[in-house]
Design a protein around this motif. Structure first.
Motif, PDB file in Angstrom:
ATOM      1  N   UNK A 178      21.418  40.304  34.633  1.00 34.99           N
ATOM      2  CA  UNK A 178      20.441  41.354  34.964  1.00 34.99           C
ATOM      3  C   UNK A 178      20.781  42.704  34.328  1.00 34.99           C
ATOM      4  N   UNK A 179      21.955  42.826  33.714  1.00 35.68           N
ATOM      5  CA  UNK A 179      22.311  44.106  33.092  1.00 35.68           C
ATOM      6  C   UNK A 179      21.396  44.374  31.886  1.00 35.68           C
ATOM      7  N   UNK A 180      20.845  45.594  31.788  1.00 31.95           N
ATOM      8  CA  UNK A 180      19.973  45.911  30.652  1.00 31.95           C
ATOM      9  C   UNK A 180      20.663  45.723  29.292  1.00 31.95           C
ATOM     10  N   UNK A 181      21.967  45.973  29.261  1.00 29.66           N
ATOM     11  CA  UNK A 181      22.691  45.820  27.997  1.00 29.66           C
ATOM     12  C   UNK A 181      22.714  44.356  27.550  1.00 29.66           C
ATOM     13  N   UNK A 182      22.739  43.463  28.524  1.00 27.36           N
ATOM     14  CA  UNK A 182      22.710  42.034  28.193  1.00 27.36           C
ATOM     15  C   UNK A 182      21.291  41.593  27.832  1.00 27.36           C
ATOM     16  N   UNK A 183      20.332  42.064  28.655  1.00 21.46           N
ATOM     17  CA  UNK A 183      18.942  41.635  28.444  1.00 21.46           C
ATOM     18  C   UNK A 183      18.388  42.181  27.122  1.00 21.46           C
ATOM     19  N   UNK A 184      18.657  43.455  26.862  1.00 21.99           N
ATOM     20  CA  UNK A 184      18.027  44.100  25.698  1.00 21.99           C
ATOM     21  C   UNK A 184      18.839  43.992  24.406  1.00 21.99           C
ATOM     22  N   UNK A 185      20.176  43.921  24.563  1.00 20.01           N
ATOM     23  CA  UNK A 185      21.004  43.939  23.351  1.00 20.01           C
ATOM     24  C   UNK A 185      21.782  42.651  23.114  1.00 20.01           C
ATOM     25  N   UNK A 186      21.746  41.745  24.097  1.00 17.10           N
ATOM     26  CA  UNK A 186      22.447  40.469  23.928  1.00 17.10           C
ATOM     27  C   UNK A 186      23.954  40.560  24.113  1.00 17.10           C
ATOM     28  N   UNK A 187      24.412  41.611  24.820  1.00 12.74           N
ATOM     29  CA  UNK A 187      25.863  41.761  25.039  1.00 12.74           C
ATOM     30  C   UNK A 187      26.269  40.963  26.285  1.00 12.74           C
TER      31      UNK A 187
END
Ligand code: AR6
Length: 233
Positions: A178-187
């Motif tokens: 659910x982290x935006x960094x994972x969702x939006x940047x694939x981190x």
């Protein structure tokens, strides 16, 4: 306990990888190899005021050692700096060329480390954060940017792993889906790393002790790169 922790970290990795397209790859098997890239800032060279020339030598030598120790072409490192006229980036590029460091596995990116993919850069599934000893969100530089971009999920996940960090060490924190960094940047993971501090306004200042400072900076890069490699072994 260590083995169990490593398994938990690996379980957080998505099974989708980026398929390598390197000209260095020849066999069909190699072409199927996943690419995993660590995007990292130059540790300690802004807020922590470490000498840029010494830092660039340590950085390039550490990258070189990592590449030799880990011959897997799918493990890549990318140095990132936000400044368009970064002194560190030019010093490191020059030294990397002099030392003939593999330019396929060690690359550079100018821009915000939290927006690499969305600004047209290559996919980087792991980010390094040059943090503070309390692992506190905010402050400035890369630490503030990464904690902000990752949302409260990163603070929560960090607390589960550690509450403080020693200079020269690092910890791996898996990012929740659910982290935006994972969702939006694939981190998928952030590795917090603490470098030596030469700034008298910050805790644990080394007061110009570059013998100790260089040792800590080498340990910081070694720990960061080892933790990165351990995610994919
Ligand atoms: N994207 C890419 N590179 C960046 C970004 C960004 N958003 N922000 C800074 N840099 P620094 P340090 C580059 O100061 O020296 C924090 O407040 C910057 O140009 O972030 O290790 C922590 O909480 C430089 O090349 O880290 C600590 O207290 C590099 O990132 C302290 O600063 C590192 O700069 C750590 O200081």
């Amino acid at each position: 306990v260590v083995a169990a922790k490593q398994q938990i970290l690996k379980d957080h990795l998505p099974r989708v990888g980026v398929i390598g397209t390197s000209q260095h790859m020849s066999s069909v098997d190699e072409q199927q190899e996943e690419t995993n890239t660590l995007a990292f800032p130059s540790i300690s060279t802004a807020d922590f005021q470490f000498d840029h020339y010494k830092a660039s030598t340590i950085l390039v030598e550490s990258v070189s050692e990592f590449l030799l120790k880990n011959p897997n072409a799918g493990l890549k490192l990318m140095l990132v700096d936000i400044g368009s006229k970064s002194h560190m980036l030019s010093l490191v590029k020059k030294k990397a060329t002099e030392l003939n460091v593999d330019s396929y596995r060690f690359t550079f990116f100018t821009g915000d480390i939290t927006k690499i993919r969305s600004s047209g850069g290559p996919p980087c599934n792991v980010l390094a954060n040059a943090t503070n000893w309390r692992l506190k969100a905010g402050g400035g530089g890369v630490n503030a940017a990464i904690f902000k971009a990752a949302g409260p999920e990163l603070e929560e996940a960090t607390r589960k792993v550690a509450t403080t960090l020693l200079p020269g060490s690092s910890i791996v924190v898996p990012l929740s889906p659910s982290s935006p960094l994972r969702k939006e940047e694939g981190v998928t993971h952030v590795i917090h790393v603490l470098g030596p501090n030469m700034n008298p306004q910050r805790p644990n200042c080394l007061a110009d002790d570059y013998v100790e400072g260089c040792k800590i900076l080498r340990n910081a890069y070694a720990s960061l790169f080892e933790n990165f490699a351990s995610l994919f072994q």
